[in-house]
Design a protein around this motif. Structure first.
Motif, short mmCIF file in Angstrom:
data_model
loop_
_atom_site.label_atom_id
_atom_site.label_comp_id
_atom_site.label_asym_id
_atom_site.label_seq_id
_atom_site.Cartn_x
_atom_site.Cartn_y
_atom_site.Cartn_z
N LYS A 126 0.81 -1.18 -0.01
CA LYS A 126 -0.14 -0.03 -0.24
C LYS A 126 0.98 1.27 0.02
N LEU A 127 0.49 2.28 -0.77
CA LEU A 127 1.23 3.41 -0.90
C LEU A 127 0.85 4.36 0.43
N ILE A 128 1.81 4.88 1.07
CA ILE A 128 1.52 5.83 2.23
C ILE A 128 1.50 7.27 1.46
N PRO A 129 0.25 7.80 1.70
CA PRO A 129 -0.03 9.09 1.22
C PRO A 129 1.11 10.28 2.03
#
Length: 111
Positions: free
Chosen positions: A12-15
């Motif tokens: 998951k990409l970390i905003p």
């Protein structure tokens, strides 16, 4: 195949935090837009102090074949070479192509 699916994990990409995005925006303005404006202003001041502005293309650029060929892009040069039936034009550089085209046509001939 099952082995491949086991190794694959969902990442998951970390905003990015909003403050970081704002900092990047400020850096873009400081490093790109402001220097561009400063350069434009300096050019305007320089041209006013010398009493002349940067000249636009004169009609001579459209009449003189050598000047017109000098401003052509490689695509336009290749189309002209095809029209003039020059062989091997597709593998040549723009400079070599300009030289060959200028040898093929008279310099006062409008293109």
């Amino acid at each position: 195949m099952a082995r491949y699916k086991e190794k694959r994990t969902s990442r998951k990409l970390i905003p990015l935090p909003k403050i970081l995005i704002n900092i990047y925006g400020i850096m873009a303005v400081l490093l790109v837009i402001i220097p561009e404006e400063i350069a434009r202003i300096i050019l305007e001041i320089n041209s006013k102090s010398r009493g002349h502005i940067l000249l636009k293309k004169s009609p001579e650029w459209e009449v003189n074949a050598e000047l017109k060929i000098a401003t052509m892009k490689i695509k336009e040069l290749r189309l002209l070479a095809k029209h003039l039936q020059l062989f091997g034009y597709s593998s040549e550089t723009a400079d070599k192509l300009r030289t060959r085209i200028l040898k093929k046509i008279p310099s006062k001939l409008p293109i």
